[in-house]
Write a protein that holds these residues in place. Structure first.
Motif, PDB file in Angstrom:
ATOM      1  N   GLU A 100      -9.901  -2.174 -11.733  1.00 55.28           N
ATOM      2  CA  GLU A 100     -10.193  -2.620 -10.757  1.00 55.28           C
ATOM      3  C   GLU A 100     -10.445  -3.912 -10.572  1.00 55.28           C
ATOM      4  O   GLU A 100     -10.535  -4.909 -10.971  1.00 55.28           O
ATOM      5  N   TRP A 107      -3.456  -8.208  -0.762  1.00 56.83           N
ATOM      6  CA  TRP A 107      -2.221  -7.518  -0.231  1.00 56.83           C
ATOM      7  C   TRP A 107      -1.104  -7.863  -0.617  1.00 56.83           C
ATOM      8  O   TRP A 107      -0.381  -6.635  -1.013  1.00 56.83           O
ATOM      9  N   ASP A 151       0.185  -4.413  -1.150  1.00 56.75           N
ATOM     10  CA  ASP A 151      -1.170  -3.167  -1.119  1.00 56.75           C
ATOM     11  C   ASP A 151      -0.935  -2.029  -2.504  1.00 56.75           C
ATOM     12  O   ASP A 151      -0.321  -1.116  -2.174  1.00 56.75           O
ATOM     13  N   VAL A 153      -0.580   0.399  -5.095  1.00 60.80           N
ATOM     14  CA  VAL A 153      -2.346   1.744  -5.340  1.00 60.80           C
ATOM     15  C   VAL A 153      -2.642   1.913  -6.875  1.00 60.80           C
ATOM     16  O   VAL A 153      -1.105   2.145  -7.917  1.00 60.80           O
ATOM     17  N   ARG A 155      -3.191   3.726 -10.411  1.00 60.35           N
ATOM     18  CA  ARG A 155      -3.555   4.799 -10.877  1.00 60.35           C
ATOM     19  C   ARG A 155      -3.647   5.135 -12.037  1.00 60.35           C
ATOM     20  O   ARG A 155      -2.758   4.036 -12.767  1.00 60.35           O
ATOM     21  N   PHE A 179       1.541   2.258 -11.232  1.00 63.40           N
ATOM     22  CA  PHE A 179       1.316   1.980  -9.498  1.00 63.40           C
ATOM     23  C   PHE A 179       2.003   2.540  -8.887  1.00 63.40           C
ATOM     24  O   PHE A 179       2.862   2.227  -9.506  1.00 63.40           O
ATOM     25  N   GLU A 180       1.756   2.246  -7.351  1.00 69.19           N
ATOM     26  CA  GLU A 180       2.427   2.230  -5.932  1.00 69.19           C
ATOM     27  C   GLU A 180       2.788   1.734  -5.463  1.00 69.19           C
ATOM     28  O   GLU A 180       1.235   0.775  -5.176  1.00 69.19           O
ATOM     29  N   ALA A 181       3.385   0.424  -5.054  1.00 72.24           N
ATOM     30  CA  ALA A 181       3.968  -0.380  -3.728  1.00 72.24           C
ATOM     31  C   ALA A 181       4.669  -0.120  -3.071  1.00 72.24           C
ATOM     32  O   ALA A 181       5.625   0.376  -3.202  1.00 72.24           O
TER      33      ALA A 181
END
Length: 227
Positions: A100, A107, A151, A153, A155, A179-181
């Motif tokens: 979080e 970005w 950017d 994300v 998870r 994560f994915e980016a």
């Protein structure tokens, strides 16, 4: 005695203090071996002997992460009646698997520093001159991460990812971040980082030389004063 600092490592320090106060005859050692860390071996070691340590308890535990040492011997020590802290270990599996981030424009990302003891990811709205956020992974054991990306994300790691990393490093990591980016390719790039601890640090880190720094400001590790 090795000062293991804050977080779960602080639990180990307080537990050692509790054992020392209760034991009649004891020898305690809690340390990190820099040479084993560089070699990719298990760097953390805990040794406890003497009264009231029982024979069935582990005398020595070696592990990739400090949390793994704690988990191996804390339950048994509590069984002896010692007042060992029962605070939940920081960033254990399933506790902080999804990051979080604080409010801000995060970005642009890249790898600020990476060595056997620490992985630092920097983030900001534009990394040309500075960044304002860092994810600091202590004791990184497994890392799949683009050198620069945008950017992300974050998870929760999948069960397959958890099992895969556990097979690679020999035990379930205290911290596992997925994560994915956008890394500039046609498809999103995946990231997976296993470590002993994660700290989210805010503060301006300049990527060019500044002779004077205010509170909360610092220089990137590669910045040097002009010749």
């Amino acid at each position: 005695m090795f000062d293991v600092g804050q977080g779960a490592a602080g639990d180990g320090r307080r537990a050692c203090q509790g054992i020392a106060g209760a034991a009649v005859s004891h020898r305690l050692l809690f340390k990190a071996d820099a040479e084993r860390m560089r070699q990719g071996a298990k760097p953390w070691t805990f040794v406890a002997t003497g009264t009231p340590i029982r024979e069935e308890l582990p005398v020595r535990t070696d592990a990739v992460w400090v949390e793994a040492c704690l988990k191996a011997w804390l339950p048994g020590l509590r069984g002896t009646g010692l007042a060992v802290p029962d605070r939940r270990l920081r960033a254990g599996p399933g506790e902080r698997t999804v990051i979080e981030l604080p409010e801000g424009s995060w970005w642009d990302w890249d790898v600020v520093a990476w060595d056997p003891g620490q992985l630092r990811l920097g983030a900001g709205h534009d990394l040309s001159y500075a960044h304002g956020l860092e994810l600091v992974f202590s004791d990184p054991a497994f890392v799949t991460c683009p050198a620069a990306f945008q950017d992300p994300v974050f998870r929760e790691p999948t069960p397959d990812e958890v099992r895969f990393v556990a097979r690679q490093v020999g035990e379930t990591p205290p911290v596992l971040v997925a994560f994915e980016a956008d890394a500039g390719g046609r498809h999103l790039a995946s990231g997976l980082v296993a470590a002993g601890r994660l700290d989210i640090v805010r503060g301006t880190v300049f990527r060019y030389w500044r002779a004077e720094l205010a509170g909360g400001e610092s220089l990137a590790p590669w910045v040097r004063p002009p010749a």
